[in-house]
Write a protein that holds these residues in place. Structure first.
Motif, PDB file in Angstrom:
ATOM      1  N   PHE A  78       0.813  -1.214   0.000  1.00 18.03           N
ATOM      2  CA  PHE A  78       0.000   0.000   0.000  1.00 18.03           C
ATOM      3  C   PHE A  78       0.848   1.267   0.000  1.00 18.03           C
ATOM      4  O   PHE A  78       0.366   2.343  -0.305  1.00 18.03           O
ATOM      5  CB  PHE A  78      -0.937   0.018   1.208  1.00 18.03           C
ATOM      6  CG  PHE A  78      -1.895  -1.140   1.233  1.00 18.03           C
ATOM      7  CD1 PHE A  78      -2.494  -1.595   0.071  1.00 18.03           C
ATOM      8  CD2 PHE A  78      -2.191  -1.783   2.416  1.00 18.03           C
ATOM      9  CE1 PHE A  78      -3.365  -2.670   0.092  1.00 18.03           C
ATOM     10  CE2 PHE A  78      -3.073  -2.861   2.459  1.00 18.03           C
ATOM     11  CZ  PHE A  78      -3.660  -3.295   1.284  1.00 18.03           C
ATOM     12  N   ALA A  79       2.131   1.162   0.337  1.00 20.40           N
ATOM     13  CA  ALA A  79       2.997   2.330   0.449  1.00 20.40           C
ATOM     14  C   ALA A  79       3.301   2.978  -0.889  1.00 20.40           C
ATOM     15  O   ALA A  79       3.732   4.115  -0.929  1.00 20.40           O
ATOM     16  CB  ALA A  79       4.300   1.960   1.148  1.00 20.40           C
ATOM     17  N   ASP A  80       3.069   2.267  -2.002  1.00 22.88           N
ATOM     18  CA  ASP A  80       3.350   2.854  -3.312  1.00 22.88           C
ATOM     19  C   ASP A  80       2.308   3.900  -3.698  1.00 22.88           C
ATOM     20  O   ASP A  80       2.468   4.608  -4.670  1.00 22.88           O
ATOM     21  CB  ASP A  80       3.436   1.780  -4.394  1.00 22.88           C
ATOM     22  CG  ASP A  80       2.105   1.065  -4.635  1.00 22.88           C
ATOM     23  OD1 ASP A  80       1.157   1.269  -3.851  1.00 22.88           O
ATOM     24  OD2 ASP A  80       2.027   0.289  -5.603  1.00 22.88           O
ATOM     25  N   ASN A  81       1.245   4.027  -2.921  1.00 20.75           N
ATOM     26  CA  ASN A  81       0.193   4.997  -3.194  1.00 20.75           C
ATOM     27  C   ASN A  81       0.449   6.241  -2.347  1.00 20.75           C
ATOM     28  O   ASN A  81       0.522   6.148  -1.134  1.00 20.75           O
ATOM     29  CB  ASN A  81      -1.169   4.381  -2.841  1.00 20.75           C
ATOM     30  CG  ASN A  81      -2.322   5.288  -3.190  1.00 20.75           C
ATOM     31  OD1 ASN A  81      -2.221   6.509  -3.087  1.00 20.75           O
ATOM     32  ND2 ASN A  81      -3.411   4.699  -3.585  1.00 20.75           N
ATOM     33  N   PRO A  82       0.552   7.420  -2.976  1.00 19.50           N
ATOM     34  CA  PRO A  82       0.824   8.640  -2.206  1.00 19.50           C
ATOM     35  C   PRO A  82      -0.193   8.886  -1.093  1.00 19.50           C
ATOM     36  O   PRO A  82       0.157   9.408  -0.052  1.00 19.50           O
ATOM     37  CB  PRO A  82       0.758   9.745  -3.261  1.00 19.50           C
ATOM     38  CG  PRO A  82       1.025   9.068  -4.546  1.00 19.50           C
ATOM     39  CD  PRO A  82       0.489   7.666  -4.404  1.00 19.50           C
ATOM     40  N   LYS A  83      -1.440   8.500  -1.287  1.00 19.98           N
ATOM     41  CA  LYS A  83      -2.447   8.714  -0.251  1.00 19.98           C
ATOM     42  C   LYS A  83      -2.115   7.938   1.012  1.00 19.98           C
ATOM     43  O   LYS A  83      -2.427   8.379   2.110  1.00 19.98           O
ATOM     44  CB  LYS A  83      -3.838   8.292  -0.743  1.00 19.98           C
ATOM     45  CG  LYS A  83      -4.476   9.260  -1.702  1.00 19.98           C
ATOM     46  CD  LYS A  83      -5.837   8.764  -2.136  1.00 19.98           C
ATOM     47  CE  LYS A  83      -6.836   8.895  -1.006  1.00 19.98           C
ATOM     48  NZ  LYS A  83      -8.200   8.557  -1.430  1.00 19.98           N
ATOM     49  N   THR A  84      -1.484   6.795   0.878  1.00 21.55           N
ATOM     50  CA  THR A  84      -1.202   5.974   2.056  1.00 21.55           C
ATOM     51  C   THR A  84       0.052   6.416   2.781  1.00 21.55           C
ATOM     52  O   THR A  84       0.343   5.916   3.849  1.00 21.55           O
ATOM     53  CB  THR A  84      -1.083   4.488   1.682  1.00 21.55           C
ATOM     54  OG1 THR A  84      -0.007   4.327   0.773  1.00 21.55           O
ATOM     55  CG2 THR A  84      -2.360   3.963   1.085  1.00 21.55           C
TER      56      THR A  84
END
Length: 100
Positions: A78-84
């Motif tokens: 999930f860390a590849d998503n800027p929102k996360t």
């Protein structure tokens, strides 16, 4: 726990497209097969909550999965998503699981 054990994995994360698919992929890599999944989203908050029932396969047939490793793999996916990467991620607790 044994070859017929079934666990419920709960995941709370910032919502995004493909979230359930990512969770299922991480589960598979960790030696878990998804039997059933339920999810809810809160659009205004950008939050998703998943309940995924899993069983061990492959290398985990004789014991309980390493839940710390499962949690780290989920956080990494999930860390590849800027929102996360927001402050929200700092407040996520450990992965929860329930033996069913």
């Amino acid at each position: 726990p044994g070859p017929t054990s079934r666990w419920r994995l709960s995941v709370a994360v910032a919502d995004r497209p493909g979230l359930l698919a990512t969770t299922a992929a991480v589960a598979a890599v960790q030696g878990l097969s998804v039997l059933q999944a339920r999810a809810a989203t809160w659009v205004g908050l950008g939050l998703a909550l998943q309940r995924v029932d899993v069983v061990p396969v492959g290398r985990h047939l004789t014991g309980e999965p390493d839940w710390l490793e499962v949690g780290q793999a989920l956080r990494g996916a999930f860390a590849d998503n800027p929102k996360t990467r927001s402050e929200f991620m700092e407040h996520i607790g450990p992965v929860t699981r329930t033996l069913l």
